[in-house]
Design a protein around this motif. Structure first.
Motif, short mmCIF file in Angstrom:
data_model
loop_
_atom_site.label_atom_id
_atom_site.label_comp_id
_atom_site.label_asym_id
_atom_site.label_seq_id
_atom_site.Cartn_x
_atom_site.Cartn_y
_atom_site.Cartn_z
N GLN A 174 0.83 -1.21 0.00
CA GLN A 174 0.00 0.00 0.00
C GLN A 174 0.86 1.26 0.00
OE1 GLN A 174 -3.29 0.37 -0.48
NE2 GLN A 174 -3.26 -1.84 -0.83
N ASN A 178 0.89 4.11 -2.87
CA ASN A 178 0.51 5.47 -2.46
C ASN A 178 1.68 6.44 -2.49
OD1 ASN A 178 -2.23 4.87 -2.05
ND2 ASN A 178 -1.75 3.97 -0.07
N ARG A 212 -2.39 -5.47 -9.07
CA ARG A 212 -3.36 -4.58 -8.41
C ARG A 212 -3.71 -3.38 -9.28
NH1 ARG A 212 -2.56 -4.67 -1.90
NH2 ARG A 212 -2.18 -6.92 -1.73
N CYS A 213 -2.73 -2.83 -9.95
CA CYS A 213 -3.02 -1.70 -10.84
C CYS A 213 -3.86 -2.14 -12.03
CB CYS A 213 -1.72 -1.04 -11.30
SG CYS A 213 -0.92 -0.07 -10.00
N ASP A 214 -3.57 -3.32 -12.57
CA ASP A 214 -4.37 -3.84 -13.68
C ASP A 214 -5.81 -4.08 -13.25
OD1 ASP A 214 -2.15 -3.75 -15.30
OD2 ASP A 214 -1.79 -5.93 -15.29
N LEU A 215 -6.01 -4.65 -12.06
CA LEU A 215 -7.37 -4.90 -11.56
C LEU A 215 -8.16 -3.60 -11.40
CD1 LEU A 215 -6.82 -7.68 -8.88
CD2 LEU A 215 -8.07 -7.88 -11.03
N ARG A 216 -7.47 -2.54 -11.02
CA ARG A 216 -8.13 -1.24 -10.82
C ARG A 216 -8.17 -0.42 -12.12
NH1 ARG A 216 -4.75 -0.13 -5.40
NH2 ARG A 216 -5.87 -1.56 -4.05
N MET A 217 -7.63 -1.02 -13.18
CA MET A 217 -7.52 -0.36 -14.48
C MET A 217 -6.89 1.03 -14.36
SD MET A 217 -10.92 -1.63 -16.47
CE MET A 217 -12.13 -1.33 -15.20
N ARG A 218 -5.76 1.04 -13.68
CA ARG A 218 -5.01 2.29 -13.53
C ARG A 218 -3.55 2.03 -13.86
NH1 ARG A 218 -3.83 3.32 -7.05
NH2 ARG A 218 -1.67 3.61 -7.60
#
Length: 107
Positions: A48, A52, A85-91
């Motif tokens: 995290q 962040n 995690r970034c792929d899952l959040r599409m970011r």
């Protein structure tokens, strides 16, 4: 009486706790293990913090468990998890993580 080769322990007292530390490149100032709050050295907190932008130029993540007597460079696993995690959040990955993730994905 204290032995001459004795040094105080920096190891946490919890018997079976895996600690994760991040090494960061500070440019001209050099590279160092980042100081971390005692309670903030678990894997989820480190991930995290990376997501962040708490680290500007991470170069390595190392895990160790003194009760089990092991240590390991987990940079590749952390890089994969950051990408996932970034792929899952599409970011997009934060700019501070691009070099770290690309370097360790190819390792």
């Amino acid at each position: 009486m204290r032995r001459s080769n004795w040094t105080p322990s920096i190891v946490p007292n919890h018997d079976d706790q895996t600690i994760y530390l991040v090494a960061e490149d500070f440019g001209r100032l050099g590279r160092a293990w980042r100081e971390a709050d005692y309670e903030a050295t678990d894997l989820e907190t480190v991930i995290q913090d990376l997501l962040n932008d708490q680290y500007r130029n991470p170069i390595r993540v190392v895990a160790f468990n003194t009760a089990e007597r092991w240590s390991e460079d987990v940079s590749k696993d952390v890089a994969r998890e950051l990408r996932r995690r970034c792929d899952l959040r599409m970011r997009d990955l934060p700019a501070s993580l691009l070099d770290f993730v690309e370097r360790h994905e190819m390792a």
